[in-house]
Design an enzyme around this catalytic site. Structure first.
Site, PDB file in Angstrom:
ATOM      1  N   ARG A  51       0.802  -1.218   0.000  1.00 18.47           N
ATOM      2  CA  ARG A  51       0.000   0.000   0.000  1.00 18.47           C
ATOM      3  C   ARG A  51       0.839   1.275   0.000  1.00 18.47           C
ATOM      4  NH1 ARG A  51      -4.092   2.777  -1.654  1.00 18.47           N
ATOM      5  NH2 ARG A  51      -5.246   3.939  -0.097  1.00 18.47           N
ATOM      6  N   GLU A 111      -9.235  18.131   0.276  1.00 21.75           N
ATOM      7  CA  GLU A 111     -10.331  17.392   0.892  1.00 21.75           C
ATOM      8  C   GLU A 111     -11.205  18.240   1.800  1.00 21.75           C
ATOM      9  OE1 GLU A 111      -8.447  12.869   0.945  1.00 21.75           O
ATOM     10  OE2 GLU A 111      -8.839  13.888   2.849  1.00 21.75           O
ATOM     11  N   PRO A 129      -0.356  -4.624  10.053  1.00 19.41           N
ATOM     12  CA  PRO A 129       0.919  -5.200   9.641  1.00 19.41           C
ATOM     13  C   PRO A 129       0.876  -6.685   9.296  1.00 19.41           C
ATOM     14  CG  PRO A 129       0.913  -4.781  12.012  1.00 19.41           C
ATOM     15  CD  PRO A 129      -0.314  -4.130  11.455  1.00 19.41           C
ATOM     16  N   GLY A 130      -0.184  -7.371   9.679  1.00 20.08           N
ATOM     17  CA  GLY A 130      -0.285  -8.781   9.317  1.00 20.08           C
ATOM     18  C   GLY A 130      -0.532  -9.000   7.838  1.00 20.08           C
ATOM     19  N   GLU A 157     -10.735  11.725  -9.335  1.00 21.09           N
ATOM     20  CA  GLU A 157     -10.413  10.542  -8.541  1.00 21.09           C
ATOM     21  C   GLU A 157     -11.643   9.931  -7.884  1.00 21.09           C
ATOM     22  OE1 GLU A 157      -7.374  11.654  -5.769  1.00 21.09           O
ATOM     23  OE2 GLU A 157      -5.985  12.308  -7.339  1.00 21.09           O
TER      24      GLU A 157
END
Length: 205
Positions: A51, A111, A129-130, A157
């Site tokens: 990501r 935004e 984090p997994g 977007e």
């Protein structure tokens, strides 16, 4: 059995395959890692979302003692049978060559339609984090909330963002009643509740 004195450090990457390359990039990893009891553990396979890093900022007006908040649609929440229009703070992906601070200032204008004055880092943390590499750099930014309202976002977007203000008391109520259910916003509100007086002193309010 007593707890080990040291944390394992060794990881062996045996194979890596890109299995999705769209809006989110997903890698299939085959690896082994060192275990607390000693030696290497068994071979495991895990899919990990690549990501990247993001920055998020709590937009706080210390004069009015309120925050500029946003609400927008989140497909992950929709699939999880959660309310998909989520109460959030401003955030964005850190692009190559950008600083986290620059992202906060850019996203605040895109935004929420506000400009940030003082900007202070709160912390960095991993979201999930997994299964994901995403790291958030979290900030608090000083703004004038008097003009914060309406609809914002980058139309190209697909952004459709509602902007509004909430007092600190309203945010605390939203937190306590479960109206806030995303980790970045929860952390930001909790931090403000714990550090508001110190922040006012630092900003000379």
């Amino acid at each position: 059995m007593p707890l080990p004195d040291t944390t394992p450090t060794r990881v062996e990457l045996l194979a890596r395959e890109r299995v999705a390359n769209g809006y989110c990039k997903v890698d299939k990893l085959t690896l082994r890692h060192e275990q607390y009891a000693g030696g290497m553990g068994p071979e495991i396979v895990r899919e990990v979302v690549e990501r990247g890093n993001a920055a998020a900022v709590l937009l706080y007006d210390p004069v009015r003692e309120c925050c500029v908040m946003i609400e927008q649609f989140r497909p992950g929440a929709w699939l999880a049978d959660q309310a998909p229009w989520m109460l959030e703070i401003v955030a964005g992906i850190i692009e190559p060559g950008e600083t986290a601070e620059a992202v906060c200032r850019r996203e605040a204008e895109e935004e929420a339609g506000v400009r940030i004055g003082e900007l202070q880092k709160i912390m960095s943390y991993m979201v999930t984090p997994g299964v994901c590499t995403e790291t958030i750099d979290l900030f608090v930014g000083r703004v004038d909330a008097s003009e914060a309202h309406g609809l914002h976002g980058v139309a190209a977007e697909g952004e459709d963002i509602r902007v509004f203000t909430m007092t600190v008391d309203e945010l605390q109520w939203a937190l306590e009643t479960g109206k806030v259910n995303n980790v970045t916003t929860i952390i930001a509100i909790q931090w403000l509740l714990l550090n508001r007086d110190r922040l006012h002193q630092q900003w000379g309010c």
